[in-house]
Each structure stands twice: as structure tokens, then as C-alpha cells.
Design a protein around this motif. Structure first.
Motif, PDB file in Angstrom:
ATOM      1  N   PHE A 132       0.839  -1.206   0.000  1.00 33.37           N
ATOM      2  CA  PHE A 132       0.000   0.000   0.000  1.00 33.37           C
ATOM      3  C   PHE A 132       0.873   1.254   0.000  1.00 33.37           C
ATOM      4  CE2 PHE A 132      -3.362  -2.899   1.286  1.00 33.37           C
ATOM      5  CZ  PHE A 132      -4.483  -2.357   0.661  1.00 33.37           C
ATOM      6  N   SER A 133       0.211   2.398  -0.116  1.00 39.67           N
ATOM      7  CA  SER A 133       0.899   3.688  -0.241  1.00 39.67           C
ATOM      8  C   SER A 133       1.982   3.872   0.817  1.00 39.67           C
ATOM      9  CB  SER A 133      -0.116   4.837  -0.123  1.00 39.67           C
ATOM     10  OG  SER A 133      -1.214   4.647  -0.979  1.00 39.67           O
ATOM     11  N   HIS A 134       1.640   3.618   2.084  1.00 39.40           N
ATOM     12  CA  HIS A 134       2.556   3.901   3.187  1.00 39.40           C
ATOM     13  C   HIS A 134       3.749   2.950   3.231  1.00 39.40           C
ATOM     14  CE1 HIS A 134      -0.068   0.769   4.652  1.00 39.40           C
ATOM     15  NE2 HIS A 134       0.645   0.613   5.750  1.00 39.40           N
ATOM     16  N   GLN A 135       3.701   1.879   2.418  1.00 40.12           N
ATOM     17  CA  GLN A 135       4.808   0.914   2.397  1.00 40.12           C
ATOM     18  C   GLN A 135       5.683   1.058   1.155  1.00 40.12           C
ATOM     19  OE1 GLN A 135       1.942  -2.224   2.405  1.00 40.12           O
ATOM     20  NE2 GLN A 135       2.334  -2.773   4.552  1.00 40.12           N
ATOM     21  N   LEU A 136       5.358   2.003   0.289  1.00 41.05           N
ATOM     22  CA  LEU A 136       5.993   2.079  -1.012  1.00 41.05           C
ATOM     23  C   LEU A 136       7.505   2.314  -0.911  1.00 41.05           C
ATOM     24  CD1 LEU A 136       5.440   2.002  -4.066  1.00 41.05           C
ATOM     25  CD2 LEU A 136       5.157   4.488  -3.999  1.00 41.05           C
ATOM     26  N   PHE A 137       7.928   3.284  -0.132  1.00 39.41           N
ATOM     27  CA  PHE A 137       9.358   3.558  -0.014  1.00 39.41           C
ATOM     28  C   PHE A 137      10.081   2.411   0.681  1.00 39.41           C
ATOM     29  CE2 PHE A 137       8.646   7.844  -1.444  1.00 39.41           C
ATOM     30  CZ  PHE A 137       9.893   8.246  -1.927  1.00 39.41           C
ATOM     31  N   LYS A 138       9.492   1.918   1.743  1.00 42.98           N
ATOM     32  CA  LYS A 138      10.147   0.857   2.517  1.00 42.98           C
ATOM     33  C   LYS A 138      10.331  -0.417   1.697  1.00 42.98           C
ATOM     34  CE  LYS A 138       9.781  -1.779   6.830  1.00 42.98           C
ATOM     35  NZ  LYS A 138       8.962  -2.008   8.046  1.00 42.98           N
ATOM     36  N   LYS A 139       9.321  -0.769   0.890  1.00 45.15           N
ATOM     37  CA  LYS A 139       9.359  -2.052   0.187  1.00 45.15           C
ATOM     38  C   LYS A 139       9.858  -1.959  -1.253  1.00 45.15           C
ATOM     39  CE  LYS A 139       6.004  -4.547   2.988  1.00 45.15           C
ATOM     40  NZ  LYS A 139       4.874  -5.508   2.992  1.00 45.15           N
ATOM     41  N   LYS A 140       9.708  -0.787  -1.887  1.00 40.35           N
ATOM     42  CA  LYS A 140      10.043  -0.687  -3.308  1.00 40.35           C
ATOM     43  C   LYS A 140      11.216   0.245  -3.604  1.00 40.35           C
ATOM     44  CE  LYS A 140       6.584  -3.241  -4.867  1.00 40.35           C
ATOM     45  NZ  LYS A 140       6.834  -4.550  -5.528  1.00 40.35           N
ATOM     46  N   VAL A 141      11.306   1.345  -2.861  1.00 39.37           N
ATOM     47  CA  VAL A 141      12.291   2.373  -3.211  1.00 39.37           C
ATOM     48  C   VAL A 141      13.607   2.173  -2.463  1.00 39.37           C
ATOM     49  CG1 VAL A 141      12.775   4.849  -3.315  1.00 39.37           C
ATOM     50  CG2 VAL A 141      10.446   4.006  -3.737  1.00 39.37           C
ATOM     51  N   PHE A 142      13.550   2.148  -1.141  1.00 37.36           N
ATOM     52  CA  PHE A 142      14.789   2.054  -0.357  1.00 37.36           C
ATOM     53  C   PHE A 142      15.634   0.827  -0.696  1.00 37.36           C
ATOM     54  CE2 PHE A 142      12.621   4.707   3.158  1.00 37.36           C
ATOM     55  CZ  PHE A 142      13.010   5.884   2.549  1.00 37.36           C
ATOM     56  N   PRO A 143      15.018  -0.364  -0.864  1.00 38.43           N
ATOM     57  CA  PRO A 143      15.855  -1.540  -1.185  1.00 38.43           C
ATOM     58  C   PRO A 143      16.583  -1.421  -2.521  1.00 38.43           C
ATOM     59  CG  PRO A 143      13.684  -2.235  -0.387  1.00 38.43           C
ATOM     60  CD  PRO A 143      13.612  -0.756  -0.636  1.00 38.43           C
ATOM     61  N   ALA A 144      16.109  -0.562  -3.409  1.00 36.84           N
ATOM     62  CA  ALA A 144      16.710  -0.442  -4.752  1.00 36.84           C
ATOM     63  C   ALA A 144      17.778   0.648  -4.827  1.00 36.84           C
ATOM     64  CB  ALA A 144      15.615  -0.161  -5.782  1.00 36.84           C
ATOM     65  N   LEU A 145      17.962   1.427  -3.756  1.00 38.16           N
ATOM     66  CA  LEU A 145      18.965   2.498  -3.785  1.00 38.16           C
ATOM     67  C   LEU A 145      20.365   1.915  -3.798  1.00 38.16           C
ATOM     68  CD1 LEU A 145      17.527   5.087  -1.209  1.00 38.16           C
ATOM     69  CD2 LEU A 145      17.228   5.034  -3.694  1.00 38.16           C
ATOM     70  N   THR A 146      21.240   2.552  -4.585  1.00 39.16           N
ATOM     71  CA  THR A 146      22.647   2.137  -4.625  1.00 39.16           C
ATOM     72  C   THR A 146      23.523   3.362  -4.416  1.00 39.16           C
ATOM     73  OG1 THR A 146      22.730   2.418  -7.028  1.00 39.16           O
ATOM     74  CG2 THR A 146      22.181   0.225  -6.212  1.00 39.16           C
ATOM     75  N   ASP A 147      24.726   3.133  -3.924  1.00 42.13           N
ATOM     76  CA  ASP A 147      25.627   4.240  -3.609  1.00 42.13           C
ATOM     77  C   ASP A 147      26.150   4.950  -4.855  1.00 42.13           C
ATOM     78  OD1 ASP A 147      25.372   3.812  -0.897  1.00 42.13           O
ATOM     79  OD2 ASP A 147      27.026   2.367  -0.827  1.00 42.13           O
ATOM     80  N   ASN A 148      26.318   4.195  -5.930  1.00 45.10           N
ATOM     81  CA  ASN A 148      27.006   4.774  -7.095  1.00 45.10           C
ATOM     82  C   ASN A 148      26.084   5.188  -8.239  1.00 45.10           C
ATOM     83  OD1 ASN A 148      26.353   2.109  -7.519  1.00 45.10           O
ATOM     84  ND2 ASN A 148      28.113   1.698  -8.844  1.00 45.10           N
ATOM     85  N   ILE A 149      24.774   4.896  -8.131  1.00 44.46           N
ATOM     86  CA  ILE A 149      23.831   5.292  -9.190  1.00 44.46           C
ATOM     87  C   ILE A 149      22.700   6.106  -8.568  1.00 44.46           C
ATOM     88  CG2 ILE A 149      22.251   4.510 -10.993  1.00 44.46           C
ATOM     89  CD1 ILE A 149      23.842   1.961 -11.210  1.00 44.46           C
ATOM     90  N   PRO A 150      22.538   7.373  -8.942  1.00 54.36           N
ATOM     91  CA  PRO A 150      21.428   8.170  -8.409  1.00 54.36           C
ATOM     92  C   PRO A 150      20.080   7.604  -8.842  1.00 54.36           C
ATOM     93  CG  PRO A 150      23.053   9.569  -9.515  1.00 54.36           C
ATOM     94  CD  PRO A 150      23.396   8.157  -9.861  1.00 54.36           C
ATOM     95  N   THR A 151      19.116   7.609  -7.936  1.00 59.62           N
ATOM     96  CA  THR A 151      17.751   7.188  -8.240  1.00 59.62           C
ATOM     97  C   THR A 151      16.850   8.417  -8.310  1.00 59.62           C
ATOM     98  OG1 THR A 151      17.975   4.996  -7.230  1.00 59.62           O
ATOM     99  CG2 THR A 151      15.753   5.889  -7.406  1.00 59.62           C
ATOM    100  N   PHE A 152      16.088   8.522  -9.403  1.00 56.83           N
ATOM    101  CA  PHE A 152      15.121   9.601  -9.562  1.00 56.83           C
ATOM    102  C   PHE A 152      13.724   9.011  -9.401  1.00 56.83           C
ATOM    103  CE2 PHE A 152      18.851  11.498 -11.195  1.00 56.83           C
ATOM    104  CZ  PHE A 152      18.687  12.887 -11.119  1.00 56.83           C
TER     105      PHE A 152
END
Length: 517
Positions: A211-231
Motif C-alpha cells: 500500500f501507499s505507506h509501504q511504497l518507499f520501505k518495500k520498493k524504493v529504499f531496497p533499490a537504492l545504490t551508492d554509485n547510481i542516483p535514483t530519480f
């Protein structure tokens, strides 16, 4: 159906008599010429649906004749026939806007195939598409009677959108009407599905969708990497079908890595759904954690003024470390252009969040402005306006610039919208909120079968304004109407795009990840 008229110019036309007889028998009218000058005289004397041109004719060459024909009627399909496979001839012909070319010797079936492709194509596609939908219609109809799970409902919605976009290109009112009825039936069943499952899902059932409130925790944050900016780009109020029509443009610059779906919380309204995305919390928890920032329906002022603060707190709370990030909300063309100028700075961040508000403003303008009402008078027109905006937006310019960098792009929205058609009477006091797809208030009176009624808002993690406050959500394509000025209200809001309630269009949300080509 009227027979097609075809002009065939070739200096060896006598040798092609068997081909012409074959095409006559197939129902085509063939006019012939042996040189370019005669071909132009005949072409200018009557209407033709297709022209075959020999490349090597005495007098005017095939290319010269082609240029003259296209100058007279640029829309007429022209097929070049040549003895040579020389590359320069092909390039010259294509540069002169031929629609197809054939290499001599040609056989009758080649010619027939080309004719069908160029002038019968629309009819054949229409017939095959209608037939394919009729077959799928039966399958979908049986599927809707099954006890579907969440993933199966997503598949049903995607399939309905697939057919809606396919049938949109056809002039077949019967098929459009059938699809509209099937979509309405699907939304009726989907509303029952949400009523049955929503409360337990929101209270953390294991197999619940994201759901909406889980979007960053489950979809966005796990995909962040140190060397590639995420938009992370959120286009407010963008439906799945609207994403489908802008995706081909984005795919010219990026490769789609994953097409995913999440569900918007209820109410499917910006102040609830989008705040939940950035806070990573349900509205009830937001009210407790941010008493000075959370705005209820009764409160004065903007309801989405603290998204950056919510996001900063979620990053700190969830990741437990500092990351470099940015947050930008784009409300005007100028703001979009200014953001694009900042791109070198944004490349220093791990995460860049960009909110585009255009589509939400369009839906509200659709309600408030007569001109927009007429331009976006149905779902197809609504999609078309969205596409036109995107094609000329700073957002597309940003995507083009990002394609030259090493980045990851995530595209999503906070909720969708539905074109409302059925008024549903409701009675509330003066403090009842004004949204047409959900109501929050004391002592609400309504038709029970037309709403999803939540007596205790805390049960679905929503704030409670008063001890006796409850929520009702409109289902399918209905909208709430007060009894006072009923007819005036209906005339003003009927067939407008609204959000806040329960429908596939409002709740089933695209979340798409792109990577560089």
C-alpha cells in the motif's frame, strides 16, 4: 464495401495482365499507364486508394513521378517496384516517402499482400481486434465470477486497459459499449473485493498487497545504490492507462526494468495517499507523530505542505543513516525548467524525489472549466490531453537528459481517478468534507448498498475528528450528491473525473522502474 481504385504505372504493363486480372477477380479496380506523364494525368483525373510505380520508366522516372504524386496528395500510399536492389535506390525511394517497395519480378500474391497491408489494413485490424476481444470477453466474463485474489484482479484490470486502448483505435461503437459494460461489472466486483479485504489488509495481514505507506520501505529504499542516483518521479493522479500511453515515449530513452503495481490507501485522495507515501505511515499514525503538520479535512490551509519533512523523517527512521537526497514539487512549466537546470547538482544525490502536479490540476480543471470539459469529454480524450502535456513538458526534457547519465528512474503516482456517472444521495452536517468520492462526518445518512461504510475510522488507520465520526467511500463510478440543489449538482459534476473512492482506476497504481539503455 466499395472496391478500391489502384493506379499501376509500368512500361511493361502488358506483361502484367495476369496480375491485373487476378486483382480484378479479388474485387479491385485497376487503372494502368506505361509512363510517368500518363500516370500523372490519370492520377489527377480521378480518386485512387493506392499507386504502384515502376522505378525505371521512359520520360519521368519512378522517383520523379512519386514526387509529383506526393506533392498532389501526400496521403496516398505509393509502392515502388524496381528491378534493382541497389541500396541508393532504396534510400532515395524511402527518402521520397514511399510506403513500400517490391523487387521485380513480382508475383500476384506479393501484390495482393501489399494491397491488404496498405489499404485493407485498418479494416482487417478492426475485424481481427473485434473478434479477439469477443473471444476474450467471454473469458473475462467467466473470470469475474471467480473468487479472485489481488494479483488476479490486477491482471483483470490490465487486460481491460489493454482492450480499451486497442478498441479506442477502431470505429466500432458496439465493441466500445460492450467493453464499457464489462468494465462497469468488473468495478462492481472489485468494490466487493475491497470491502471484504481492506480492513484486514491495512491491519498487516501477511499476504496483503503493498500500500501507499509501504511504497518507499518495500520498493524504493531496497533499490537504492551508492554509485547510481535514483530519480523517483511521482506524477500526481496518473492512472495506469495514462501511464501506458506515455510509456512508449519514455521507452525511447530508457529500458523498462520492471512494471509493478501497488494499491492506494483509502481515501484515494492526495492529502491521504501522497502524505502516506512520503511519511511511510498511515494517516492515523501521522496525526500522532506530526500533530502540528498533519491536516484533517476540517483544517484550514494546504494538506500536502510537509512532504519533504515527512520524507526526511522516513529516511532517518527506516534507513537509520543519512543519505543525500532532494525533494522538488513542480507546479509550473518554469519550475520544471529550473529543475532541469539543476540536474548536475542532483546527480550528487542518492535519491531525488520529484512531484509533478499537472494531471491532478487537469482533473480539477476538467470539473471547473467548460473548455477543458469539452476537450476531455471521455477517457480517451483525457488520455490524449495527458499525452500532449507529457510530449511538451519539462518532465520529458528531464527524461531525455537523464538518459545521457547513469541513473535509475522510478515512475509512479499516488492515486488514480474515475469518470463519475451515478449520483448517490448523502446527508451530512456543515462540517462534512466536500470530496465527491468520500465523506467524513457525524450522523451521515446514505444508501448503504452504494457505499463502503467504516463506522470506526481507527479500524482502517484513519484519524477520527469526533467520537461519532465515520467514513463512507463511493464505489464504482458513483459520486455523492446532497439533496439540496440535487439537479444543479448532478448537471455540474456528472461525467467529471473524481477520486477518493473505490475503483480499479483509483486504487490500482503503476510503479515502474527504468534503467539506461
Amino acid at each position: 464495401m466499395q472496391a478500391a481504385n489502384i493506379l499501376w504505372a509500368d512500361d511493361e504493363i502488358d506483361l502484367l495482365k495476369p496480375h491485373i486480372i487476378f486483382l480484378n477477380e479479388k474485387g479491385y479496380n485497376i487503372e494502368t499507364a506505361t509512363n510517368g506523364n500518363d500516370a500523372l494525368d490519370i492520377f489527377n483525373s480521378k480518386d485512387f486508394d493506392l499507386v504502384f510505380l515502376d522505378e525505371n520508366m521512359p520520360g519521368l522516372t519512378g522517383l520523379e513521378t512519386l514526387t509529383a504524386i506526393k506533392s498532389s496528395n501526400p496521403d496516398i500510399p505509393v509502392v515502388m517496384i524496381t528491378k534493382s536492389e541497389e541500396e541508393y535506390l532504396m534510400e532515395d525511394a524511402i527518402g521520397a516517402t514511399i510506403d513500400d517497395y517490391l523487387i521485380k519480378p513480382v508475383n500476384p500474391k506479393q501484390i495482393l499482400s501489399t494491397i491488404k497491408k496498405l489499404i485493407d489494413n485498418k479494416r482487417l485490424v478492426s475485424e481481427k481486434t473485434s473478434m479477439a476481444y469477443q473471444q476474450d470477453f467471454r473469458n473475462l466474463g467467466m473470470t469475474l465470477n471467480d473468487n479472485l485474489n489481488y494479483k488476479e484482479w490486477v491482471d483483470v484490470y490490465k487486460k481491460l486497459i489493454f482492450w480499451e486502448l486497442k478498441l479506442e483505435k477502431l470505429e466500432d461503437e458496439g465493441m466500445h459499449e460492450i467493453l464499457t459494460l464489462q468494465k462497469a461489472e468488473a468495478n462492481a466486483q472489485f468494490s466487493k473485493f475491497i470491502e471484504k479485504n481492506y480492513v484486514k489488509w491495512i491491519n498487516n495481514q501477511d499476504d496483503a498487497p503493498v500500500f501507499s505507506h509501504q511504497l518507499f520501505k518495500k520498493k524504493v529504499f531496497p533499490a537504492l545504490t551508492d554509485n547510481i542516483p535514483t530519480f523517483f518521479i511521482l506524477i500526481d493522479n496518473l492512472r495506469y492507462d495514462q501511464w501506458k500511453i506515455i510509456n512508449p515515449i519514455i521507452s525511447e530513452y530508457f529500458r523498462m526494468e520492471e512494471e509493478d503495481i501497488y494499491l492506494s490507501i483509502l481515501p484515494t485522495a492526495t492529502q491521504y495517499a501522497r502524505n502516506a507515501i512520503f511519511a511511510g505511515l498511515m494517516p492515523l499514525d501521522m496525526e500522532k507523530r506530526y500533530p502540528s503538520m498533519w491536516q484533517n479535512d476540517e483544517d484550514e490551509g494546504g494538506k500536502n505542505l510537509y512532504e519533504n519533512e515527512f520524507l526526511a523523517d522516513q529516511i532517518k527512521r527506516t534507513l537509520r543513516k543519512d543519505i543525500k537526497y532532494s525533494y522538488n514539487k513542480i507546479l509550473t512549466q518554469e519550475q520544471g525548467k529550473d529543475l532541469n537546470e539543476m540536474l548536475p547538482n542532483l546527480m550528487e544525490n542518492s535519491l531525488n524525489v520529484i512531484v509533478y502536479n499537472f494531471v491532478d490540476m487537469l482533473s480539477h480543471a476538467r470539473t471547473d472549466m467548460q473548455m477543458i470539459k469539452e476537450l476531455a469529454n471521455d477517457d480517451a480524450a483525457y488520455r490524449s490531453i495527458t499525452l500532449s502535456w507529457f510530449e511538451h513538458s519539462p518532465l520529458l526534457d528531464l527524461i531525455k537528459k537523464l538518459s545521457q547519465k547513469r541513473v535509475k528512474v522510478m515512475l509512479t503516482t499516488d492515486h488514480g481517478t474515475i469518470r463519475v456517472k451515478k449520483p448517490s444521495k448523502v446527508i451530512g452536517d456543515r462540517n462534512t468534507n466536500t470530496n465527491l468520492r468520500y465523506k467524513q462526518g457525524k450522523n451521515l445518512a446514505f444508501t448503504a448498498k452504494e457505499v463502503f461504510h467504516i463506522k470506526n475510522p481507527h479500524e482502517i488507520m484513519l484519524p477520527k475528528l469526533h467520537v461519532s465520526s465515520s467514513f463512507i467511500f463511493a464505489k464504482e463510478d458513483s459520486y455523492f450528491v446532497y439533496q439540496n440543489n440535487y439537479n444543479q449538482f448532478v448537471n455540474y459534476y456528472n461525467e467529471t473525473f473524481q477520486h477518493g473512492g473505490i475503483s480499479m482506476e483509483e486504487m490500482i497504481i503503476p510503479f515502474v522502474t527504468y534503467k539506461n539503455k
